[in-house]
Motif scaffolding. Structure first.
Motif, PDB file in Angstrom:
ATOM      1  N   UNK A  36      97.006  54.846  29.193  1.00  0.00           N
ATOM      2  CA  UNK A  36      97.908  53.829  28.649  1.00  0.00           C
ATOM      3  C   UNK A  36      99.015  53.485  29.645  1.00  0.00           C
ATOM      4  N   UNK A  37      99.486  54.487  30.374  1.00  0.00           N
ATOM      5  CA  UNK A  37     100.479  54.210  31.424  1.00  0.00           C
ATOM      6  C   UNK A  37      99.918  53.256  32.455  1.00  0.00           C
ATOM      7  N   UNK A  38      98.662  53.487  32.815  1.00  0.00           N
ATOM      8  CA  UNK A  38      98.042  52.614  33.824  1.00  0.00           C
ATOM      9  C   UNK A  38      97.976  51.176  33.326  1.00  0.00           C
ATOM     10  N   UNK A  39      97.656  51.009  32.054  1.00  0.00           N
ATOM     11  CA  UNK A  39      97.594  49.656  31.492  1.00  0.00           C
ATOM     12  C   UNK A  39      98.962  48.993  31.506  1.00  0.00           C
ATOM     13  N   UNK A  40      99.965  49.796  31.186  1.00  0.00           N
ATOM     14  CA  UNK A  40     101.325  49.275  31.162  1.00  0.00           C
ATOM     15  C   UNK A  40     101.723  48.800  32.558  1.00  0.00           C
ATOM     16  N   UNK A  41     101.336  49.586  33.553  1.00  0.00           N
ATOM     17  CA  UNK A  41     101.618  49.190  34.931  1.00  0.00           C
ATOM     18  C   UNK A  41     100.950  47.873  35.287  1.00  0.00           C
ATOM     19  N   UNK A  42      99.788  47.635  34.676  1.00  0.00           N
ATOM     20  CA  UNK A  42      99.091  46.374  34.928  1.00  0.00           C
ATOM     21  C   UNK A  42      99.698  45.207  34.156  1.00  0.00           C
ATOM     22  N   UNK A  43     100.754  45.474  33.387  1.00  0.00           N
ATOM     23  CA  UNK A  43     101.441  44.381  32.701  1.00  0.00           C
ATOM     24  C   UNK A  43     100.980  44.120  31.279  1.00  0.00           C
ATOM     25  N   UNK A  44     100.122  45.001  30.752  1.00  0.00           N
ATOM     26  CA  UNK A  44      99.684  44.825  29.367  1.00  0.00           C
ATOM     27  C   UNK A  44     100.815  45.248  28.425  1.00  0.00           C
ATOM     28  N   UNK A  45     101.061  44.422  27.427  1.00  0.00           N
ATOM     29  CA  UNK A  45     102.051  44.776  26.411  1.00  0.00           C
ATOM     30  C   UNK A  45     101.400  45.725  25.413  1.00  0.00           C
ATOM     31  N   UNK A  46     102.054  46.847  25.135  1.00  0.00           N
ATOM     32  CA  UNK A  46     101.469  47.827  24.220  1.00  0.00           C
ATOM     33  C   UNK A  46     102.249  47.856  22.912  1.00  0.00           C
ATOM     34  N   UNK A  47     101.529  47.852  21.820  1.00  0.00           N
ATOM     35  CA  UNK A  47     102.164  48.085  20.526  1.00  0.00           C
ATOM     36  C   UNK A  47     101.503  49.308  19.922  1.00  0.00           C
ATOM     37  N   UNK A  48     102.317  50.313  19.668  1.00  0.00           N
ATOM     38  CA  UNK A  48     101.779  51.627  19.323  1.00  0.00           C
ATOM     39  C   UNK A  48     102.384  52.108  18.016  1.00  0.00           C
TER      40      UNK A  48
END
Ligand SMILES: Nc1ncnc2c1ncn2[C@@H]1O[C@H](COP(=O)(O)OP(=O)(O)OP(=O)(O)O)[C@@H](O)[C@H]1O
Ligand SMILES: [Mg+2]
Lengths: 308, 273
Positions: free
Chosen positions: A179-191
């Motif tokens: 999930x950190x990697x996705x965040x680095x790619x600019x994906x907005x996360x809602x958890x």
């Protein structure tokens, strides 16, 4: 305030007479990782489904990338990757087939999807299981596959409803890393989660929900600063004596919480308080000084433990 | 290469875009992938049933009965029942996928929930599943045709038109079958479908003309889809196309539309409320 990706005002969802989500307001910025923290039945999943355009709100407004999911459901869903609370993988298909067909549901070309599937198998570390039916996967593998599946359409927003519930600590850390990697790619996360360590790890900002309402909002550090002291001293005197000593301890600290098995004392300096208590000849059976966490924030806000 | 967002945005102003993404074929593709690993036994039994009826009634009882008189003249009993059984093949095939399989997907697995979290709409899912179910009806009726032709039971080349008609019948049954299934919650209720289907088939003129019934019963039977299906195929089989043939066509068109409407609505209520 940076560009707001999701914006809700007075969002309400009723099931018959029961109000599951009760007039909540929130904004999520682009690239942010936003958490919904709360106990069972708080209305987290219901809120997630409204954002995901698979449940219709009763009242209030919500806009996702400037669109109302009520009028533009398919367009909103095209931006999202959804990881539901309970896996809903296609049990008749293999791992690869699950990823492939999900991309096809979005209308993506075979060529694109086939390439994407290879990438996602590596991302989810499921290359060795790629031709296995999903029923034969472990819980953690299924969860990783569900997350990988949500990424097949290259979503701007990833919705994760309790992504790590039921996983062992190692599997949780692997997931967090992904999930950190996705965040680095600019994906907005809602958890959503009811693990405070997860919320502290993953969320830039979060709201604490209880009984359909938002109780507080902020970054994990802000919330702790606002609703708890720097440190907590946990003491146990045994269930009989806890009641006896509580009034005395109340005088000695900023705030006190009496739990069935222990007493929590909120202060800036836990060790100092413990020394004072011992000096008064009140000897606790056990004692522990720790930093305040979101659990304490939750206790303060609702008068209840997060995990009961 | 268009992205998922571009694909969805392109349809944003089309009427009905909320319920239909124009992608029922993705559901059919999924079903064809799933078929590769499914068991073939129930598929085969669905097809064999009408063939067994043909053998038992046509070549068994038929030898006792000889010819029977119909609107198309006096014909051999086996030839008489063949088109009715072809219609039955189409119905059986369509019912197989649209009832039990759909029931499982609705209740045991959360398959449709997953599909509807994508830009797909409930009409994509309904249409995809129904068209898939009718494929089975189509293949059963083709297989039945291939068996009956060498036996001399197919009177003319024009009887081949029974195949497209069988598709229509299968479409109607699949559509209605899925609609009904989507409202059922328990296995007992599903059992009802089976209980209703067999008498519907037996008494709807597949094995003898319904003119043998008293008027009220004949009238009742004429309301049933099985009767319309059997009559439609029989009209085509013997080349006696008239107004009543068209009424059967219209009957199935209505059935298809109603079934799609209720299935779509029900899927939306179940998964997108
Ligand atoms: N489809 C429904 N029909 C009726 N009530 C519902 C429905 N879905 C949710 N609820 C109710 O709404 C409330 C909030 O449910 P929700 O699933 O949003 O909670 P949650 O915060 O996700 O809880 P958990 O941590 O247990 O997943 C609960 O009381 C639940 O019983
Ligand atoms: Mg939930």
């Amino acid at each position: 305030m940076p560009e707001s990706l999701i914006s809700a005002r007075g969002l309400t969802k009723k099931f018959g007479d029961f109000t599951a989500v009760d007039g909540i307001d929130f904004d999520v910025a682009k690239g942010e990782s936003f958490g919904l923290l709360g106990p069972n039945g708080a209305g987290k999943s219901t809120t997630m489904r409204i954002i995901a355009a698979t449940s219709r709100r009763t009242s209030g407004t919500i806009s996702i990338l400037g669109r109302d999911p009520e009028e533009h459901g398919p367009q909103v869903r095209a931006h999202l990757g959804v990881v539901p609370q309970q896996d809903n993988l296609d049990t008749e298909l293999t791992v690869t087939e699950n990823l492939y067909i999900y991309g096809r549901y979005f209308g993506l070309s075979k060529k694109f999807v086939n390439k994407k599937v290879e990438e996602l198998l590596a991302f989810a570390q499921l290359e060795e299981k790629k031709d296995v039916k999903v029923e034969a996967l472990s819980g953690g593998m299924k969860r990783r596959l569900t997350i990988a599946r949500a990424l097949v359409s290259e979503p701007d927003i990833l919705m994760l409803d309790e992504p790590t519930t039921g996983l062992d600590p190692q599997a949780r850390h692997i997931l967090w890393d992904r999930l950190f990697r996705l965040k680095e790619d600019g994906v907005t996360l809602i958890i959503t989660t009811h693990f405070m360590d997860e919320a502290e790890q993953l969320c830039d900002r979060l709201v604490v929900m209880d009984k359909g309402k938002i109780m507080a909002e902020g970054s994990p550090a802000e919330l702790i600063k606002q609703y708890a002291t720097r440190e907590v001293l946990e003491v146990r005197f045994g269930s009989d004596r806890n009641k006896e000593v509580a009034p005395i301890l109340r005088e000695m600290c900023d705030r006190i919480e009496e739990l069935p098995d222990r007493i929590l004392l909120y202060v800036e300096d836990g060790e100092a308080l413990l020394e004072k208590i011992v000096a008064k000849k009140l000897h606790p059976n056990t004692s522990l000084v720790r930093r305040s966490s979101l659990e304490d924030v939750f206790l303060r806000l609702t008068g209840r433990s997060l995990i009961e | 290469m268009r992205s998922a967002v571009q694909i969805a945005d392109a349809r944003a102003n089309k009427p009905g875009h909320q319920i239909y993404a124009g992608r029922a074929r993705a559901i059919i593709e999924r079903a064809s992938i799933a078929l590769r690993s499914s068991t073939w036994v129930p598929i085969a039994t669905g097809f064999i049933e009408p063939v067994l009826y043909l053998l038992a009634f046509g070549y068994g009882m038929g030898t006792l009965i000889g010819d029977i008189s119909t609107s198309a003249g006096s014909i051999d009993y086996t030839v008489f029942i063949a088109p009715g059984l072809l219609a039955t093949s189409a119905m059986n095939g369509a019912i197989y996928d649209s009832t039990w399989n759909v029931f499982f997907k609705l209740n045991e697995s959360k398959l449709y929930q997953g599909m509807l979290a994508t830009p797909l709409g409930p009409l994509d899912v309904a249409l995809g599943e129904i068209i898939w179910a009718l494929f089975r009806g189509l293949s059963y009726s083709i297989a039945f045709m291939l068996i009956t032709a060498p036996l001399g039971l197919v009177p003319s080349w024009s009887a081949l038109l029974a195949i497209p008609a069988a598709v229509l019948i299968a479409f109607g049954f699949a559509s209605f079958g899925m609609a009904i299934t989507s409202y059922f919650k328990t296995y007992q209720q599903m059992g009802l479908i089976q209980i209703v289907l067999l008498p519907m088939f037996l008494f709807s003129g597949s094995l003898y003309p319904i003119s043998v019934y008293p008027d009220w019963l004949e009238f009742t039977i004429k309301l049933l889809p099985t009767w319309h299906g059997i009559e439609l195929i029989r009209d085509i089989w013997f080349g006696v196309i008239d107004f009543s043939s068209f009424s059967h066509l219209i009957y199935f068109l209505v059935m298809i539309v109603l079934g799609l409407f209720f299935t779509t609505r029900r899927l939306r209520d179940l998964f997108m409320r």
